[in-house]
Design a protein around this motif. Structure first.
Motif, short mmCIF file in Angstrom:
data_model
loop_
_atom_site.label_atom_id
_atom_site.label_comp_id
_atom_site.label_asym_id
_atom_site.label_seq_id
_atom_site.Cartn_x
_atom_site.Cartn_y
_atom_site.Cartn_z
N SER A 195 5.76 -26.62 -40.82
CA SER A 195 5.20 -27.33 -41.01
C SER A 195 4.37 -28.67 -40.52
N LEU A 196 4.60 -28.66 -39.52
CA LEU A 196 4.58 -29.30 -38.76
C LEU A 196 3.24 -28.94 -37.69
N SER A 197 2.35 -30.05 -37.77
CA SER A 197 0.80 -30.26 -37.58
C SER A 197 1.00 -31.63 -37.13
N LEU A 198 -0.06 -31.47 -35.50
CA LEU A 198 -0.02 -31.97 -34.20
C LEU A 198 -1.90 -32.69 -33.86
N GLY A 199 -2.18 -31.60 -34.25
CA GLY A 199 -3.55 -31.93 -34.00
C GLY A 199 -4.85 -30.75 -32.48
N GLN A 200 -5.19 -31.93 -32.20
CA GLN A 200 -5.13 -31.58 -30.31
C GLN A 200 -4.38 -33.12 -29.35
N PRO A 201 -3.27 -32.73 -29.60
CA PRO A 201 -2.46 -33.96 -28.78
C PRO A 201 -2.75 -33.51 -26.82
N ALA A 202 -2.87 -34.52 -26.54
CA ALA A 202 -2.71 -34.24 -25.09
C ALA A 202 -1.53 -34.35 -24.81
N TRP A 203 -0.54 -34.71 -24.89
CA TRP A 203 0.65 -34.38 -24.51
C TRP A 203 1.47 -34.65 -25.33
N VAL A 204 3.03 -34.17 -25.58
CA VAL A 204 4.15 -34.11 -26.04
C VAL A 204 6.02 -34.50 -25.48
N LEU A 205 6.21 -35.80 -25.77
CA LEU A 205 7.34 -36.30 -25.61
C LEU A 205 8.22 -36.21 -26.43
N VAL A 206 9.91 -35.08 -26.85
CA VAL A 206 10.37 -34.72 -27.13
C VAL A 206 12.02 -35.78 -26.61
#
Length: 106
Positions: free
Chosen positions: A26-37
């Motif tokens: 169900s993940l929806s992040l849109g338009q991310p510039a970067w993602v820190l996990v």
């Protein structure tokens, strides 16, 4: 910038693989510039990173692990937290890898 949790169980000492599967589906992040996990050490890290890279192929995905747990608005618990940077935030993320040892810290 947003904080998103995956497979997160506040106040527990275990994680649920089915929780990660549900949250990734169900993940929806849109338009991310970067993602820190930032997941706990027993989280399915490879699966999370692989899924993020597949959905957002031109977005840098990086992170680290935590042994004890992670904080979110729901409190301290087991799971993974994504810190999602968006272009409008005007935050630039850079990655640096450094090797350390107990002797170099002292």
């Amino acid at each position: 910038m947003r904080i998103v949790t995956l497979g997160y169980t506040p106040g527990t000492s275990s994680t649920s693989v089915s929780g990660y599967d549900r949250d990734l589906a169900s993940l929806s992040l849109g338009q991310p510039a970067w993602v820190l996990v930032y997941p706990v050490d027993d989280a399915p890290i490879e699966r999370i990173v692989r899924e993020l890279a597949k959905r957002y192929p031109n977005v840098p995905v990086f992170g680290a692990t935590s042994f004890q747990g992670v904080f979110s608005s729901a409190g301290f618990g087991r799971g993974a937290v994504l810190l999602v940077g968006e272009a409008k935030d005007d935050i630039v993320a850079r990655v640096a890898v450094r090797q350390t040892s107990a002797e170099s810290v002292a």
